[in-house]
Design an enzyme around this catalytic site. Structure first.
Site, short mmCIF file in Angstrom:
data_model
loop_
_atom_site.label_atom_id
_atom_site.label_comp_id
_atom_site.label_asym_id
_atom_site.label_seq_id
_atom_site.Cartn_x
_atom_site.Cartn_y
_atom_site.Cartn_z
N ARG A 1 35.14 40.99 33.38
CA ARG A 1 34.06 41.38 34.28
C ARG A 1 33.92 40.30 35.35
NH1 ARG A 1 34.82 45.59 32.62
NH2 ARG A 1 33.43 47.12 31.65
N GLU B 1 31.78 44.36 42.92
CA GLU B 1 32.70 45.46 43.21
C GLU B 1 31.96 46.77 43.44
OE1 GLU B 1 34.52 47.09 39.10
OE2 GLU B 1 35.00 44.96 39.45
N HIS C 1 40.30 47.04 40.01
CA HIS C 1 39.80 47.42 38.67
C HIS C 1 40.67 48.55 38.09
CE1 HIS C 1 35.92 47.27 36.09
NE2 HIS C 1 36.98 47.56 35.34
#
Length: 345
Positions: A242, A271, A289
């Site tokens: 993360r 993000e 991601h």
């Protein structure tokens, strides 16, 4: 005749081959295009739903649940669930689930790919070549760091961390060190070829450090300027966990001034926004991601979410048969209490 099937909201386009069979069992409200839902829109969707299949893009807390009197389950498509207020869901008697296990090896693949790309300057070399700078071969062009025989550090040793350890130890002959909240059993350490060390030792000795730990308030900016200063200036940092684990401003500064050689990032604190300081650097590999982004794995993730949903709604064995419930005990206890109080759920 009144419709008796439960209503299910699917917040984003997923894998249609997995979602389509739901139409025979529930009233399905799907989303045709990638959508940024406001909190008010999420609340409106949940207010008339018995179940929801959502992604990490949708944040659900007490405000979004305020009028969701029918809602029984929120099935999150993803391992992490920082987007869910589990306390609020449990208090409302709403089951929550995630999709662990099915993405372990695919995400470990991506983590190792980022490590290799960053250490060997793959994307930097490609950009340099495409820009027309390669006029003549040079003995010192794009010198990077070796992966074989080097020291691999893993911060967080769950399933994905162990997958990365196996790749390093067994595939590349790396010395593998790790730090975790709890130490693995000796046989598990032996299976992945890893040795437990404290955090400072991990930072100081790793040639390549991969972050695979959960994000919590306690781990916020765990990798900050002080932590980066403990790493070798020749080291590579990879984050597939993360974004909030890393102080990205401090990371960009270390990369820009030679205090860290390279980084590979698949996750970001804000993000989908990425800090301009990181975008400007050539010694950082950036991916959007995509840790679990293979067709087979994303299909399996959606199927796991569907299985969780159907079990929670009593359409496939009941809540006890959910493959990966997050809060079953707390939610079912609250549901029973609410039922005694107001006859709902």
């Amino acid at each position: 005749m009144a419709e008796t099937r439960p209503t299910v909201w699917v917040s984003q386009p997923l894998i249609e081959a997995v979602i389509a069979p739901l139409r025979d069992r529930v009233q399905l409200r799907t989303t045709d295009a990638v959508t940024v839902w406001s909190p008010e829109q999420i609340a409106a969707q949940l207010a008339s739903a018995d179940g929801a299949i959502i992604t990490l893009n949708e944040r659900i807390g007490a405000a979004e649940l305020a009028n969701a009197s029918r809602l029984q389950v929120v099935a999150n498509v993803g391992v992490g669930y920082n987007n869910l207020d589990v306390t609020a869901l449990s208090a409302a008697g709403i089951l929550a689930s995630n999709t662990p296990d099915v993405l372990t090896e695919t995400t470990a693949d991506l983590g190792f790919a980022l490590l290799m790309a960053a250490a060997r300057r793959i994307t930097e070399s490609e950009r340099w070549l495409r820009e027309g700078h390669w006029q003549q071969w040079s003995f010192q062009t794009m010198l990077g760091a070796d992966i074989h025989g080097s020291t691999l550090g893993i911060l967080g040793m769950g399933r994905i961390g162990q997958g990365i350890a196996r790749r390093g130890a067994h595939g590349f002959g790396m010395k593998v060190l790790y730090h975790n909240r709890s130490r693995l059993p000796a046989d598990a350490e032996a299976a992945v070829g890893a040795a437990y060390v404290d955090l400072d030792t991990l930072l100081a000795q790793s040639d390549h450090l991969v972050l695979v730990l959960p994000y919590t308030p306690a781990s916020h900016h765990l990798i900050d300027a002080a932590a980066l200063a403990k790493m070798k200036p020749t080291a590579t940092l990879v984050n597939i966990a993360r974004g909030g684990l890393v102080d990205e401003t401090a990371l960009a500064d270390a990369l820009a001034h030679g205090r860290l050689a390279a980084a590979g990032l698949d996750v970001y604190e804000g993000e989908p926004a990425v800090r301009p300081e990181l975008l400007a650097l050539r010694n950082v590999v950036l991916t959007p991601h995509i840790g679990s982004a293979s067709l087979a794995t994303r299909t399996a993730m959606v199927q796991r979410a569907v299985d969780n949903l159907l079990a929670a709604l009593g359409l496939a064995g009941g809540p006890a048969h959910m493959p990966s419930a997050i809060n079953a005990d707390a939610a079912l206890a609250a549901r029973a209490a609410l039922g005694k109080k107001n006859g709902k759920r």
